[in-house]
Design an enzyme around this catalytic site. Sequence first.
Site, PDB file in Angstrom:
ATOM      1  N   TRP A 118      -1.381   1.457 -15.762  1.00  0.00           N
ATOM      2  CA  TRP A 118      -0.615   0.199 -15.798  1.00  0.00           C
ATOM      3  C   TRP A 118      -0.991  -0.480 -17.110  1.00  0.00           C
ATOM      4  O   TRP A 118      -2.160  -0.461 -17.515  1.00  0.00           O
ATOM      5  CB  TRP A 118      -0.973  -0.674 -14.596  1.00  0.00           C
ATOM      6  CG  TRP A 118      -0.686   0.019 -13.303  1.00  0.00           C
ATOM      7  CD1 TRP A 118      -1.600   0.639 -12.488  1.00  0.00           C
ATOM      8  CD2 TRP A 118       0.590   0.213 -12.695  1.00  0.00           C
ATOM      9  NE1 TRP A 118      -0.958   1.200 -11.415  1.00  0.00           N
ATOM     10  CE2 TRP A 118       0.391   0.953 -11.513  1.00  0.00           C
ATOM     11  CE3 TRP A 118       1.888  -0.170 -13.029  1.00  0.00           C
ATOM     12  CZ2 TRP A 118       1.421   1.318 -10.661  1.00  0.00           C
ATOM     13  CZ3 TRP A 118       2.924   0.185 -12.190  1.00  0.00           C
ATOM     14  CH2 TRP A 118       2.695   0.922 -11.019  1.00  0.00           C
ATOM     15  N   GLU A 135      -0.615  -3.803 -18.324  1.00  0.00           N
ATOM     16  CA  GLU A 135      -0.751  -5.249 -18.522  1.00  0.00           C
ATOM     17  C   GLU A 135      -1.661  -5.553 -19.717  1.00  0.00           C
ATOM     18  O   GLU A 135      -1.383  -6.436 -20.515  1.00  0.00           O
ATOM     19  CB  GLU A 135      -1.359  -5.911 -17.276  1.00  0.00           C
ATOM     20  CG  GLU A 135      -0.421  -6.054 -16.103  1.00  0.00           C
ATOM     21  CD  GLU A 135      -0.489  -4.863 -15.158  1.00  0.00           C
ATOM     22  OE1 GLU A 135      -0.901  -3.770 -15.603  1.00  0.00           O
ATOM     23  OE2 GLU A 135      -0.104  -5.028 -13.986  1.00  0.00           O
ATOM     24  N   GLU A 146       3.804  -4.019  -3.015  1.00  0.00           N
ATOM     25  CA  GLU A 146       3.450  -5.427  -3.234  1.00  0.00           C
ATOM     26  C   GLU A 146       4.648  -6.371  -3.142  1.00  0.00           C
ATOM     27  O   GLU A 146       4.813  -7.252  -3.978  1.00  0.00           O
ATOM     28  CB  GLU A 146       2.783  -5.573  -4.605  1.00  0.00           C
ATOM     29  CG  GLU A 146       1.481  -4.812  -4.712  1.00  0.00           C
ATOM     30  CD  GLU A 146       0.813  -4.957  -6.068  1.00  0.00           C
ATOM     31  OE1 GLU A 146      -0.390  -5.242  -6.091  1.00  0.00           O
ATOM     32  OE2 GLU A 146       1.482  -4.790  -7.104  1.00  0.00           O
ATOM     33  N   ASP A 172      10.188  -3.570 -13.790  1.00  0.00           N
ATOM     34  CA  ASP A 172       9.184  -4.440 -13.158  1.00  0.00           C
ATOM     35  C   ASP A 172       9.521  -5.886 -13.479  1.00  0.00           C
ATOM     36  O   ASP A 172      10.553  -6.174 -14.095  1.00  0.00           O
ATOM     37  CB  ASP A 172       7.765  -4.068 -13.635  1.00  0.00           C
ATOM     38  CG  ASP A 172       6.736  -4.325 -12.547  1.00  0.00           C
ATOM     39  OD1 ASP A 172       6.640  -5.473 -12.082  1.00  0.00           O
ATOM     40  OD2 ASP A 172       6.041  -3.383 -12.129  1.00  0.00           O
ATOM     41  N   TRP A 185      -1.853   4.729  -3.172  1.00  0.00           N
ATOM     42  CA  TRP A 185      -2.586   4.071  -4.272  1.00  0.00           C
ATOM     43  C   TRP A 185      -3.676   3.138  -3.771  1.00  0.00           C
ATOM     44  O   TRP A 185      -4.686   2.955  -4.427  1.00  0.00           O
ATOM     45  CB  TRP A 185      -1.610   3.339  -5.204  1.00  0.00           C
ATOM     46  CG  TRP A 185      -1.026   2.049  -4.669  1.00  0.00           C
ATOM     47  CD1 TRP A 185       0.040   1.925  -3.841  1.00  0.00           C
ATOM     48  CD2 TRP A 185      -1.473   0.722  -4.960  1.00  0.00           C
ATOM     49  NE1 TRP A 185       0.294   0.603  -3.586  1.00  0.00           N
ATOM     50  CE2 TRP A 185      -0.613  -0.162  -4.267  1.00  0.00           C
ATOM     51  CE3 TRP A 185      -2.504   0.179  -5.740  1.00  0.00           C
ATOM     52  CZ2 TRP A 185      -0.759  -1.544  -4.326  1.00  0.00           C
ATOM     53  CZ3 TRP A 185      -2.644  -1.202  -5.798  1.00  0.00           C
ATOM     54  CH2 TRP A 185      -1.781  -2.043  -5.094  1.00  0.00           C
ATOM     55  N   HIS A 232       8.628  -6.499  -7.412  1.00  0.00           N
ATOM     56  CA  HIS A 232       8.517  -6.169  -8.845  1.00  0.00           C
ATOM     57  C   HIS A 232       9.899  -6.081  -9.508  1.00  0.00           C
ATOM     58  O   HIS A 232      10.119  -5.236 -10.369  1.00  0.00           O
ATOM     59  CB  HIS A 232       7.759  -4.845  -9.023  1.00  0.00           C
ATOM     60  CG  HIS A 232       6.290  -4.967  -8.710  1.00  0.00           C
ATOM     61  ND1 HIS A 232       5.340  -5.302  -9.643  1.00  0.00           N
ATOM     62  CD2 HIS A 232       5.608  -4.803  -7.546  1.00  0.00           C
ATOM     63  CE1 HIS A 232       4.142  -5.343  -9.088  1.00  0.00           C
ATOM     64  NE2 HIS A 232       4.276  -5.055  -7.796  1.00  0.00           N
TER      65      HIS A 232
END
Length: 640
Positions: free
Chosen positions: A491, A493, A354, A208, A420, A282
């Site tokens: 995820w 983050e 994305e 990523d 998703w 990403h």
Amino acid sequence: MGSLRFYSSLVVLVFTISNSSSQNKPVSCIIPEPVLTKLLDGSYTITDNIKLCLPENNVENLALSDILSELFYNNTGIRPGIVLNNKEVKSGIYLRLNLNWDSTIGNEGYNLTVDKKSIRIAANKTAGLFYGFQSLLQLLPFKTQENITGTQKKLEVPCLEITDYPRFQWRGLMLDVCRHFFTIEEVKRMIDEMVQYKFNILHLHLSDDQGWRIEIKSLPELTKTGAWRVPRTGLWWDREPPQDGEVAIYGGFYSQDQIIDLVRYASERHVQILPEIDVPGHSRAAIASYNYLSCTKLPYKVNPGSFFQDVAGHPYNSVVLCPGQEATYEFLEKVFNEVAELFPFEYIHVGGDETFKGFWSECDSCKKCMAYNNLKNTDELQSYFIKRVEKILNAKGKNLIGWDEILEGGLAPDATVMSWRGQKGGIEAAKQNHKVIMTPNSYAYLDLYQGDPVIEPPTYGMLRLKTCYQFEPAPDGISPSYILGGQGNLWTESVPAFRHAEYMFWPRSFALAEVFWSPKGKRDWNDFIQRTNIHLSRLDHADINFSRSFLDVIIHPLKDDNGNLIIQLETEVDNLEIFYTFDNTYPDFHSLKYISGEKLSIPKDADKFSAVTYKNNKQAGRTISIPIKDMERRVSRKSR
Ligand code: ACM
Ligand code: ZN
């Protein structure tokens, strides 16, 4: 919780529910709830000289027997002897492969029979024996001081017959090891935890913007440069970009030897590892390693956060691969060559989500590629890119999975879609006769809040346990044959440590396990919560972290018809009492009691509202306190 109390409560639970059960009502304390459980009279007593009896002496059975023996020891404190070649013994747990295929239980199902003389697990395949054994372990008390030292006299399993098999073949969990890095030992721990609940796919998000996590021998910069970013703490979305001269020291990667070891570890536990290399978006860590991969060819650094500008002043943080140049495909050929060798699973995930396509309309190579291939827009360029990647994978005997953005511009011929952004992408893909894995953010994104943001570690959104339990992976209107199953995604983050990953996984992944394995008609929220409470005690014993946020009060600030702030309260779990205060004190069961449906108006001088849940005069959830001015803000945010 002490073992005897735990064990007796477990036995009582099994029998209480069975006595009152109707045909559809769950009757065990197992998660996920088995297809059919029939309780019988009496129990089997486990003694110190119990043996695990397996079929013939081959490598697979020897590996299985070691794992099961260790699991049994970890759960009970008793290490069973191993007896191979189908021999019968005095006190045994018999694991037998069916001589004739039992079509009811299929590849992963099992029959578990406990009578007063023996415990028997029968299955068509080893996976079924493994899952039958996991169910058996859940019927046992957990390892305690008493049974290690032999002072606990009896370990009993109720006599019963279970027939069990999964609803879906794909029962996945995803761990993002890019945003924060998790060691191989932590990933193995994850596997140990997930198999208890019969998950069979571990999706590792390996590349990523924030890091490249797998050694690619032909492209050494990917891990020399791409695996490291500057250290940052604090809120993910407020993090400073790398400063000039700052050294990138946070990160890590898995060597190929570690991956080989991990894949073997997973496969012995009937888990397939799905590797994801996320392209063409990403991809900042790859581009930081090899600048020629982007359209701009500018230098980029691995991103320590999620700031929304790059060095060239582009509006989006995700610099992307250039799909217009051959060099990108030569790079991907090398990457997927090594990835395909390392992971035996038939699928490789290529991301596709994305992607900021703005670079492509400004790039000469992309413009030329679009003209040459008759591509009308950048969506079609993305589709061209994914189709070329699919050819690379197919040539290596692998099938492509991508996030639902790969529908844009047209699906690659044999692509499987991971839906998703809700379930609509999955529905559309199934209508086009493509296979689908449902992982909608509305039901299966485990990085979202699970309780009130004032009391949880910072993240975003909201996905409560009850919502996970309501997930239906096979929506009406499409053939269920296209739905391979579902997956919960974490995820990371805002997940800097494995303990916190566990907090986010459990118990929401109990709910997902049941959604993916158990018959739809057997779902029963209240029964699930009873079983969840038992299993949280098991996790406690095993030193696995988890959340009890589902026991907290839910606070809804609203406006009445006159525009005045009012408060309504509810709980996820039935039969909790709620007590509250407006006077800046902690509420307890002497405080004001909330009546279901009541609309609380705010006293004139109040500056803070606090509420807490109780069950049987004992505090159940945490106290949640919200300043009144913040409630006003919540309402106005909602009404915008
Ligand atoms: C995703 O959450 N961007 C797949
Ligand atoms: Zn380009």
